[in-house]
Each structure stands twice: as C-alpha cells, then as structure tokens.
Design a protein around this motif. Sequence first.
Motif, PDB file in Angstrom:
ATOM      1  N   ARG A 174      -1.874 -12.741   5.564  1.00  0.00           N
ATOM      2  CA  ARG A 174      -0.455 -13.009   5.665  1.00  0.00           C
ATOM      3  C   ARG A 174       0.233 -11.530   5.056  1.00  0.00           C
ATOM      4  O   ARG A 174       1.321 -11.196   5.619  1.00  0.00           O
ATOM      5  N   GLU A 175      -0.489 -11.170   4.066  1.00  0.00           N
ATOM      6  CA  GLU A 175       0.095  -9.769   3.244  1.00  0.00           C
ATOM      7  C   GLU A 175       0.138  -8.672   4.532  1.00  0.00           C
ATOM      8  O   GLU A 175       0.991  -7.976   4.552  1.00  0.00           O
ATOM      9  N   ALA A 176      -0.967  -8.712   5.121  1.00  0.00           N
ATOM     10  CA  ALA A 176      -1.340  -7.571   6.093  1.00  0.00           C
ATOM     11  C   ALA A 176      -0.318  -7.768   7.267  1.00  0.00           C
ATOM     12  O   ALA A 176       0.452  -6.874   7.891  1.00  0.00           O
ATOM     13  N   TRP A 177      -0.081  -9.121   7.652  1.00  0.00           N
ATOM     14  CA  TRP A 177       0.859  -9.254   9.005  1.00  0.00           C
ATOM     15  C   TRP A 177       2.287  -9.055   8.450  1.00  0.00           C
ATOM     16  O   TRP A 177       2.950  -8.170   9.186  1.00  0.00           O
ATOM     17  N   LEU A 178       2.910  -9.443   7.162  1.00  0.00           N
ATOM     18  CA  LEU A 178       4.183  -9.047   6.692  1.00  0.00           C
ATOM     19  C   LEU A 178       4.243  -7.670   6.503  1.00  0.00           C
ATOM     20  O   LEU A 178       5.357  -6.987   6.695  1.00  0.00           O
ATOM     21  N   THR A 179       3.183  -6.951   6.032  1.00  0.00           N
ATOM     22  CA  THR A 179       3.434  -5.480   5.694  1.00  0.00           C
ATOM     23  C   THR A 179       3.850  -4.792   6.999  1.00  0.00           C
ATOM     24  O   THR A 179       4.621  -3.935   7.064  1.00  0.00           O
ATOM     25  N   GLU A 180       3.102  -5.241   8.251  1.00  0.00           N
ATOM     26  CA  GLU A 180       3.572  -4.571   9.440  1.00  0.00           C
ATOM     27  C   GLU A 180       4.849  -4.804   9.747  1.00  0.00           C
ATOM     28  O   GLU A 180       5.827  -3.965  10.425  1.00  0.00           O
ATOM     29  N   LEU A 181       5.155  -5.853   9.625  1.00  0.00           N
ATOM     30  CA  LEU A 181       6.475  -6.470   9.971  1.00  0.00           C
ATOM     31  C   LEU A 181       7.634  -5.893   9.199  1.00  0.00           C
ATOM     32  O   LEU A 181       8.754  -5.238   9.633  1.00  0.00           O
ATOM     33  N   VAL A 182       7.318  -5.692   7.674  1.00  0.00           N
ATOM     34  CA  VAL A 182       8.375  -4.877   7.103  1.00  0.00           C
ATOM     35  C   VAL A 182       8.335  -3.268   7.745  1.00  0.00           C
ATOM     36  O   VAL A 182       9.515  -2.761   7.670  1.00  0.00           O
ATOM     37  N   THR A 183       7.304  -2.720   7.718  1.00  0.00           N
ATOM     38  CA  THR A 183       7.285  -1.277   8.142  1.00  0.00           C
ATOM     39  C   THR A 183       8.070  -1.223   9.720  1.00  0.00           C
ATOM     40  O   THR A 183       8.918  -0.404   9.633  1.00  0.00           O
ATOM     41  N   ALA A 184       7.813  -2.361  10.550  1.00  0.00           N
ATOM     42  CA  ALA A 184       8.520  -2.267  11.867  1.00  0.00           C
ATOM     43  C   ALA A 184      10.127  -2.270  11.509  1.00  0.00           C
ATOM     44  O   ALA A 184      10.826  -1.695  12.232  1.00  0.00           O
ATOM     45  N   ARG A 185      10.338  -3.222  10.661  1.00  0.00           N
ATOM     46  CA  ARG A 185      11.815  -3.508  10.341  1.00  0.00           C
ATOM     47  C   ARG A 185      12.526  -2.309  10.061  1.00  0.00           C
ATOM     48  O   ARG A 185      13.815  -1.888  10.332  1.00  0.00           O
ATOM     49  N   ARG A 186      11.814  -1.576   9.014  1.00  0.00           N
ATOM     50  CA  ARG A 186      12.536  -0.549   8.331  1.00  0.00           C
ATOM     51  C   ARG A 186      12.518   0.509   9.463  1.00  0.00           C
ATOM     52  O   ARG A 186      13.582   1.426   9.332  1.00  0.00           O
ATOM     53  N   ALA A 187      11.612   0.743  10.319  1.00  0.00           N
ATOM     54  CA  ALA A 187      11.750   1.710  11.540  1.00  0.00           C
ATOM     55  C   ALA A 187      12.851   1.636  12.317  1.00  0.00           C
ATOM     56  O   ALA A 187      13.399   2.717  12.925  1.00  0.00           O
ATOM     57  N   THR A 188      13.449   0.451  12.449  1.00  0.00           N
ATOM     58  CA  THR A 188      14.605   0.185  13.366  1.00  0.00           C
ATOM     59  C   THR A 188      15.752  -0.439  12.778  1.00  0.00           C
ATOM     60  O   THR A 188      16.739  -0.997  13.291  1.00  0.00           O
ATOM     61  N   ALA A 232      13.099  -5.937   3.050  1.00  0.00           N
ATOM     62  CA  ALA A 232      12.679  -4.739   3.437  1.00  0.00           C
ATOM     63  C   ALA A 232      13.625  -3.455   2.944  1.00  0.00           C
ATOM     64  O   ALA A 232      13.184  -2.275   2.813  1.00  0.00           O
ATOM     65  N   ARG A 233      14.958  -3.905   2.517  1.00  0.00           N
ATOM     66  CA  ARG A 233      15.806  -2.999   2.125  1.00  0.00           C
ATOM     67  C   ARG A 233      15.868  -2.749   0.697  1.00  0.00           C
ATOM     68  O   ARG A 233      16.712  -1.915   0.076  1.00  0.00           O
ATOM     69  N   HIS A 234      15.212  -3.787  -0.007  1.00  0.00           N
ATOM     70  CA  HIS A 234      15.601  -3.675  -1.473  1.00  0.00           C
ATOM     71  C   HIS A 234      14.976  -2.542  -2.308  1.00  0.00           C
ATOM     72  O   HIS A 234      13.974  -2.126  -1.970  1.00  0.00           O
ATOM     73  N   ARG A 235      15.867  -2.031  -3.224  1.00  0.00           N
ATOM     74  CA  ARG A 235      15.432  -0.945  -4.193  1.00  0.00           C
ATOM     75  C   ARG A 235      15.288  -1.190  -5.682  1.00  0.00           C
ATOM     76  O   ARG A 235      16.296  -2.067  -5.929  1.00  0.00           O
ATOM     77  N   ASP A 236      14.155  -0.957  -6.057  1.00  0.00           N
ATOM     78  CA  ASP A 236      14.080  -1.476  -7.745  1.00  0.00           C
ATOM     79  C   ASP A 236      14.676  -0.591  -8.477  1.00  0.00           C
ATOM     80  O   ASP A 236      15.550   0.315  -8.143  1.00  0.00           O
ATOM     81  N   THR A 237      14.524  -0.491  -9.737  1.00  0.00           N
ATOM     82  CA  THR A 237      15.259   0.346 -10.964  1.00  0.00           C
ATOM     83  C   THR A 237      14.969   1.881 -10.492  1.00  0.00           C
ATOM     84  O   THR A 237      15.657   2.689 -10.831  1.00  0.00           O
ATOM     85  N   THR A 238      13.846   2.058 -10.085  1.00  0.00           N
ATOM     86  CA  THR A 238      13.724   3.670  -9.573  1.00  0.00           C
ATOM     87  C   THR A 238      14.617   3.965  -8.683  1.00  0.00           C
ATOM     88  O   THR A 238      14.511   5.340  -8.265  1.00  0.00           O
ATOM     89  N   GLY A 239      15.197   3.131  -7.712  1.00  0.00           N
ATOM     90  CA  GLY A 239      16.041   3.547  -6.737  1.00  0.00           C
ATOM     91  C   GLY A 239      15.611   3.723  -5.425  1.00  0.00           C
ATOM     92  O   GLY A 239      15.797   4.223  -4.388  1.00  0.00           O
ATOM     93  N   GLU A 240      13.966   3.383  -5.472  1.00  0.00           N
ATOM     94  CA  GLU A 240      13.121   3.619  -4.175  1.00  0.00           C
ATOM     95  C   GLU A 240      12.788   2.325  -3.560  1.00  0.00           C
ATOM     96  O   GLU A 240      12.949   1.218  -4.192  1.00  0.00           O
ATOM     97  N   LEU A 241      12.538   2.414  -2.243  1.00  0.00           N
ATOM     98  CA  LEU A 241      12.332   1.076  -1.717  1.00  0.00           C
ATOM     99  C   LEU A 241      10.855   0.603  -2.024  1.00  0.00           C
ATOM    100  O   LEU A 241      10.103   1.209  -2.459  1.00  0.00           O
ATOM    101  N   LEU A 242      10.737  -0.675  -2.330  1.00  0.00           N
ATOM    102  CA  LEU A 242       9.467  -1.361  -2.609  1.00  0.00           C
ATOM    103  C   LEU A 242       8.455  -0.894  -1.413  1.00  0.00           C
ATOM    104  O   LEU A 242       8.793  -0.569  -0.197  1.00  0.00           O
ATOM    105  N   PRO A 243       7.264  -0.339  -2.125  1.00  0.00           N
ATOM    106  CA  PRO A 243       6.175  -0.353  -1.123  1.00  0.00           C
ATOM    107  C   PRO A 243       5.852  -1.294  -0.085  1.00  0.00           C
ATOM    108  O   PRO A 243       6.253  -2.693  -0.497  1.00  0.00           O
ATOM    109  N   ALA A 244       5.741  -1.254   1.078  1.00  0.00           N
ATOM    110  CA  ALA A 244       5.954  -2.203   2.089  1.00  0.00           C
ATOM    111  C   ALA A 244       4.832  -3.530   1.541  1.00  0.00           C
ATOM    112  O   ALA A 244       5.161  -4.632   2.101  1.00  0.00           O
ATOM    113  N   GLN A 245       3.701  -3.088   0.946  1.00  0.00           N
ATOM    114  CA  GLN A 245       2.956  -4.313   0.752  1.00  0.00           C
ATOM    115  C   GLN A 245       3.464  -5.219  -0.510  1.00  0.00           C
ATOM    116  O   GLN A 245       3.472  -6.424  -0.316  1.00  0.00           O
ATOM    117  N   VAL A 246       4.369  -4.518  -1.529  1.00  0.00           N
ATOM    118  CA  VAL A 246       4.990  -5.416  -2.390  1.00  0.00           C
ATOM    119  C   VAL A 246       5.945  -6.019  -1.707  1.00  0.00           C
ATOM    120  O   VAL A 246       6.341  -7.129  -2.039  1.00  0.00           O
TER     121      VAL A 246
END
Length: 413
Positions: free
Chosen positions: A186-200, A213-227
């Motif tokens: 399920r992590e592999a499936w949702l990682t692909e889903l997050v990546t696809a959503r970010r692309a569109t 998919a759009r959340h940014r942590d204290t670093t200001g960066e998007l979460l890694p797609a797997q996280v």
Amino acid sequence: MRSRYLPDNPLRLLTEGYGWLPDLRRQAGADTVRIRVPGLPALALCGPAAARYFYDDVHVRRRGALPGPVKHTLFGEGSVHGLDGEPHRVRKAMFLSLMTSAGIGSLVSRAGEAWQAAAGAWRERAAIGLFEEAGRVLTRAVCGWAGVPVGDADLPALAADLQAMVDGFGTLGPRHWRARRARQRREAWLTELVTARRATDNGRPVSALDVVARHRDTTGELLPAQVAAVELLNLLRPTVAVSWFVAFAGHALHRWPAHRRRLRTGDPAFARAFSHEIRRFYPFAPFVGGRAVTDLSWQGERLPAGGLVLLDIYGQNHHPELWPDPYRFHPDRFLDRPVGRFELIAQGGGDPLVGHRCPGEALADSLLQALAVRLARLDYRLPPQDLRIPLRRIPTRPNSGVQLELGPHHKVR
C-alpha cells in the motif's frame, strides 16, 4: 524510598498480553513499577496524573521510542508518531486541518451511506462477519472522502490490507509479516498516487490526498513521496481500525441486549456514552511508550535519561479508583460525568491540538456512535460461535469476528 527493579522476561508480554503491566503493578502493589526490558531500565506508570506527566514532552519524547515492529506495521517510517516539538506540531497540523467538524461529518455521512448500501446486499447471504464487513464499509467511506480511487473489485483486498496492518502490530509471528507485506504494497501504491497528483497539481486542495501531497514540513520542502504515502495510510488505516470497535459493539449488544433497545432510539447522549464505554471496557492498545528526555523522577522513582517510560492504557481504563466496578460494561457512567483529558486514554491523553493524543479520536468516536446505532437497528441473529476475546492476543477481538445471520425477512433501517 526507591524500589528495586522487578525482574521481567520480555516474553511475558507475548504470553500475558494486556495483563502484562497490570500484573506487574499488582505484584509491586503500586501504580508505578520499575522494570527492565532488554537493555534498558523502564518505568511503567498508570493513572491520570501519570498520563499528564507522560504526555508532557518536557519529560518524555516519542522520537526513538517506537519499536521496529510497530513502525513497520502500524505507523510507518517517518510518520508523525515519531516526531517531537515543532516538527510534530507542524505535521500534526496537517491532520488537524482535515479533522474539522465539517470533515468529520462528511466522513461519518459517507460511512452511513456505505453501511446502508452494504446492508442491503447482506440480506442475500446466509451470514456475514461483522468485523470484515465493517472494515469494507469504512474502507469505502474513507477512500471516497480522502480522494483515493479504489474500484469495487479492489476494495475487499484493500480493506483486508488495512486491517492486517493493525492486526500485526502486537506480534512477531505470521500476523506481523502479513502486516509488513500489506504495508509495503500500500505504501508503493500510494507513493505512485502522490507522485501523479503532484504532477497534475493545478488548483486548491479539494481532498485529503491533495492536502497530504502538498504539505510542507518545517524545512519548507514537500514531504518525500513515500513519507506522504505513509501519512495517507495514517488517515486510511486508523479509520478502518474502527472495525475493531464495531465488532466489540456487536459483542456488547449480544451480551447486554438492553443497550440495543436504547441505541435504536438514536438518543445522541446514550450513543456517545456507549461509544466511550466500548473504548474504555474493551482492549485495544495495551500501553504506549516514550523515552526519558532527562533524568526523571516520578513519585520517588528515578529513571535515567533515555530510559523507557510506559503508560499502562489497559490498566488505566480498568482502574477501580477511576472507574468504579471497572469490569462491568456500564455506558451510563458517562452520562453524568465529564471525561477528563487524562482519564479515558484509549487513544492517548491530553490536548490533540498540541500533544500526542490521536487527532482522529473525535472521528473514531463519531464513526462508532453512528455505526453502533445502525447495528442496533439492523435485524439479525447470532448463530452459535466462539465470542471469546483472548487477552493474550494484541490487538484482540472476538474470535469469531462476530458472525451475523440476516435473511430476506430482515429489515435494514
């Protein structure tokens, strides 16, 4: 006076289950017990004051406290559950933005619709397993609410995987490995889903999938797609975990049918009290753990920095000084008393806005209230089955999963 460490074999947890810490406290004759777990000194605590102390991150931190088996099955690597301080606050704010009254109401409404549709089909079958069917109802509801696409043919397997992740967190046996495989899929499936959503991504967030998919942590960066996939699962999985409480509700309504008649009226005060008592009386998480931030002292007992602090959830939810006649299932105890934030700790203690209390507790409570009423209004009978709830099994549930028989003459209300 400081007490000695009680010698303890860690395998006792596997053989005693929910009774492990309560038995150690009875052996010590106190609510605070000094024990040793492999390689570490530990303090086991119980009671509202202890819960307040435990959930103060000045004393206890979560980072580095989650055992590997729990991370690899229940919460996932990099999840909010292993963060402290500002990173925890910012990540948790993402979840809280979804757990508004409107967001909870929308998901509860979807669950009611999914239950109604499923119950119509149940009449065509000789029997159903309440635990499994509740899992499918909740999976359909939360995926629709979160914007996670899943077809009818794929839904049973997804529901089974989400239940497996919960079912495997308290064991090192086959259930554990089944849970790990389910998480990997399920992590592999949702990682692909997050990546696809970010692309569109070309508009404002309209679903939980968008928010994560759009959340940014204290670093200001998007979460890694797997996280991000891990945190999406931390929305889907806890919702489906309510199927344990629905199965317990079926067990309670069978043992104490007078509550079924009261739930059928739809009285919101009693539905709320019934939900609270299900979560107090029936076992789910046995305890929760953290690490001592500094050298600690609690009620005369000392623990060095880095030692384990364990809060006995099952013991507290059955403590006779807090809950008179604690092994009596009695929803009315919640009709005339407010519930303190450090008393009923089935899903953590404290303020969910700032601490480690589960941000989805209000959702779980609302879902259980709604589905318990629908279950009480469903016409069914229980055939002979094994309804025992083994306290050595973590997480436990009725052995049979609560089998219900419905026929063409039964009504769906």
